[in-house]
Design an enzyme around this catalytic site. Structure first.
Site, PDB file in Angstrom:
ATOM      1  CG  ASP A 163     -25.306  56.973 -60.933  1.00  0.00           C
ATOM      2  OD1 ASP A 163     -25.407  58.319 -61.146  1.00  0.00           O
ATOM      3  OD2 ASP A 163     -25.332  56.047 -61.851  1.00  0.00           O
ATOM      4  CB  CYS A 207     -28.338  57.910 -63.339  1.00  0.00           C
ATOM      5  SG  CYS A 207     -29.505  57.438 -64.328  1.00  0.00           S
ATOM      6  N   GLY A 208     -26.533  58.990 -64.215  1.00  0.00           N
ATOM      7  CA  GLY A 208     -25.649  59.951 -65.515  1.00  0.00           C
ATOM      8  C   GLY A 208     -26.392  60.343 -66.556  1.00  0.00           C
ATOM      9  CB  THR A 209     -29.150  58.827 -69.072  1.00  0.00           C
ATOM     10  OG1 THR A 209     -29.203  57.646 -68.208  1.00  0.00           O
ATOM     11  CG2 THR A 209     -27.895  57.895 -69.559  1.00  0.00           C
ATOM     12  CG  HIS A 233     -51.392  66.745 -68.322  1.00  0.00           C
ATOM     13  ND1 HIS A 233     -51.508  67.442 -69.648  1.00  0.00           N
ATOM     14  CD2 HIS A 233     -52.005  68.374 -67.984  1.00  0.00           C
ATOM     15  CE1 HIS A 233     -52.273  67.821 -70.350  1.00  0.00           C
ATOM     16  NE2 HIS A 233     -52.856  69.075 -69.128  1.00  0.00           N
ATOM     17  NE  ARG A 254     -22.115  60.386 -66.433  1.00  0.00           N
ATOM     18  CZ  ARG A 254     -21.689  59.131 -66.601  1.00  0.00           C
ATOM     19  NH1 ARG A 254     -22.196  58.551 -67.292  1.00  0.00           N
ATOM     20  NH2 ARG A 254     -21.230  58.695 -64.957  1.00  0.00           N
ATOM     21  CG  HIS A 264     -55.036  65.462 -66.645  1.00  0.00           C
ATOM     22  ND1 HIS A 264     -54.856  64.703 -68.623  1.00  0.00           N
ATOM     23  CD2 HIS A 264     -55.329  66.400 -66.324  1.00  0.00           C
ATOM     24  CE1 HIS A 264     -54.742  65.804 -68.544  1.00  0.00           C
ATOM     25  NE2 HIS A 264     -54.988  66.969 -68.027  1.00  0.00           N
TER      26      HIS A 264
HETATM   27  C1  RB5 Z   1     -23.121  54.736 -64.442  1.00  0.00           C
HETATM   28  O1  RB5 Z   1     -22.304  55.175 -65.727  1.00  0.00           O
HETATM   29  C2  RB5 Z   1     -24.552  55.270 -66.062  1.00  0.00           C
HETATM   30  O2  RB5 Z   1     -24.780  53.995 -66.853  1.00  0.00           O
HETATM   31  C3  RB5 Z   1     -25.819  56.220 -65.128  1.00  0.00           C
HETATM   32  O3  RB5 Z   1     -25.022  56.356 -64.561  1.00  0.00           O
HETATM   33  C4  RB5 Z   1     -26.705  55.901 -65.489  1.00  0.00           C
HETATM   34  O4  RB5 Z   1     -26.681  57.189 -66.600  1.00  0.00           O
HETATM   35  C5  RB5 Z   1     -27.700  54.874 -66.456  1.00  0.00           C
HETATM   36  O5  RB5 Z   1     -28.695  55.261 -67.173  1.00  0.00           O
END
Ligand code: RB5
Length: 146
Positions: free
Chosen positions: A7, A64-66, A97, A108, A132
């Site tokens: 994203d 994605c961000g996280t 595994h 991020r 496994h």
């Molecule tokens: C987008 O702002 C953020 O929520 C998305 O990239 C992600 O981190 C969601 O898990």
């Protein structure tokens, strides 16, 4: 062929990973997103993961961000075993595994240097099989209960 998806929160890191894969001569297909405009990570998880389950791509790399949301979405696609990793050990052992077929990272969370190392070990490590395999079979059995 590796499927890539992100994203907006993962867009920049995906660019760095594409450059890294280009330098290594690893082929990939980018399923988007193609800009930093706000978008919804499940759309890109689904597109990239379906390329894996259809056999068009061997594995997916998703950002994605996280790394968490996109891994949650990826794990809803039948046949996908997605692992959200931000350390080398996990990226290696989820191949050894868990026979993970999708690596998820947070744009991020991890910097480009570490992310490229995670990509390399994930793509280069083979599943150990053996004891496994029956655990993977049990994951698949849960999936088939749906
Ligand atoms: C987008 O702002 C953020 O929520 C998305 O990239 C992600 O981190 C969601 O898990």
């Amino acid at each position: 062929m590796i499927a890539l998806g992100s994203d907006h929160g993962g867009f920049e890191l995906k660019q760095a990973i594409m450059k890294h894969l280009d330098e290594k001569g690893v082929e990939y297909k980018d399923f988007g997103t193609y800009s930093t405009d706000s978008c919804d990570y499940p759309d890109y998880a689904k597109a990239a993961c379906q390329a894996v389950t259809k056999g068009e791509c061997e594995k997916a790399i998703l950002i994605c961000g996280t790394g968490i949301g996109i891994s949650m979405a990826a794990n809803k696609v039948k046949g996908i075993r997605a692992a959200c990793c931000s350390d080398y050990f996990s990226a290696k052992y989820t191949r050894l595994h868990n026979d993970a077929n999708a690596l998820c990272m947070g744009g991020r969370v991890v910097g480009p240097g570490l992310a490229c190392e995670l990509v390399d070990v994930f793509l280069e490590t083979e599943f150990e099989g053996g004891r496994h395999q029956k655990r993977i079979d049990k994951i698949t059995a849960i999936e088939n209960e749906r």
